[in-house]
Design an enzyme around this catalytic site. Sequence first.
Site: not given
Length: 379
Positions: A22, A122-123
């Site tokens: 993350d 973003d993960e």
Amino acid sequence: MASAKKRKEVKLMQNRVVMLADFDYFFAQCEELRNPILKDKPVVVGVYSGRTEESGAVSTSNYIARKYSVKSGMPLFLAKRKLEGTDAVFLPVDHDYYDQISQRIMQIFRGYASILEQVSVDEAYLDVTEQVEGSFDKARDYAQKIKADVKNQVGISFTIGIGPNKLIAKIACDNQKPDGLTIVKPEDAKAFLSPLAVDRLLGVGKKTTLRMEQMGIKTISDLAKYDCQRLIEIFGKASGIYFHNAANAVDNEPVQEQGEAESISRIGTLKQDTHDLAFILQKTDELTEAIHKEVTEKNLSFKTVSIYMVMTDLNSKTRSVTLEQPAKDKATITRNVRSLFERFLGESTLEVRRVGVKVSGFSKEEPRQKPLTSFFSAQ
Ligand code: TTP
Ligand code: CA
């Protein structure tokens, strides 16, 4: 031989090593990356609604701004008030830029994982079972190596959670941020979850938390001990079983590829502001080159070509064209980018500061194609 191989596969299936990566304060970290002076200041990235100069909401902020209790979703005027008297910098979201950075990191991750599941900009989950031979000790060094590689190549830090499944990896990841690394071995997974509040489990929202509280369930340990049959009666079969399993650290969801990104884009800043077509096309040719390379690597065909420009007054504009047939060659991008810019420059007298090129509407020439899902649709 065959049965030995089979046994090994089964063993690997039972002892998975799953990572969740993350990216830290992502949009704000991207802004720091292109402008390092920001690193020592509170940075707030927001969506400006445009009604008044200050209306809009905070998308995210760096950790310095968070010290002043700035939070995602907060109205911008409130964030401004909290940061009064500081040298805080407020910036509008630039999704194309964040997407580009995200794509570069995801590409690096692909080299480290058997399966990569991107869940948002973003993960991503990485199944690294094979790479670390099922060992959680090896996974620690492996995670440090991935972090260092991305830091070197892209300059972005992120947090990793490692567990025997996606559920544990996710909660482990939330344990320590930013630049964190939390490893939960299978034998420790239940004890790790036990003291946590039930709302840390994915799918346990406000309503469910309240209902569980009425049932005397506060922690995950309370939930793990609760009669499964009762949970099914109250929450229905699927949810009841899910809650029971999750609380007992059981999650058999595989890490799965989610299909390709919805679009591939590149953006660049012109050496000087201009209204000159040839000057702009010099830059877009570079961008097209990079896009085409990625399109070819991923074996994609595209149906839409778009251009993006930021004008000197910082307003941004996009123009798109949908092709009659899916294409995969560079000349199609170049030709359409040219005609889109020709038309656009004919309509506007403003000078252009930054330009971008994007292709989208992908199809892949492979059987059993999965539906293309958008990672960015919610933003
Ligand atoms: P998050 O991962 O929730 O947050 P973050 O990356 O900013 O911070 P951290 O992980 O270090 O706690 O969200 C990822 C990006 O999604 C974030 O950078 C901005 C965007 N976002 C919004 O636009 N609105 C929101 O309400 C949230 C929570 C995130
Ligand atoms: Ca994040």
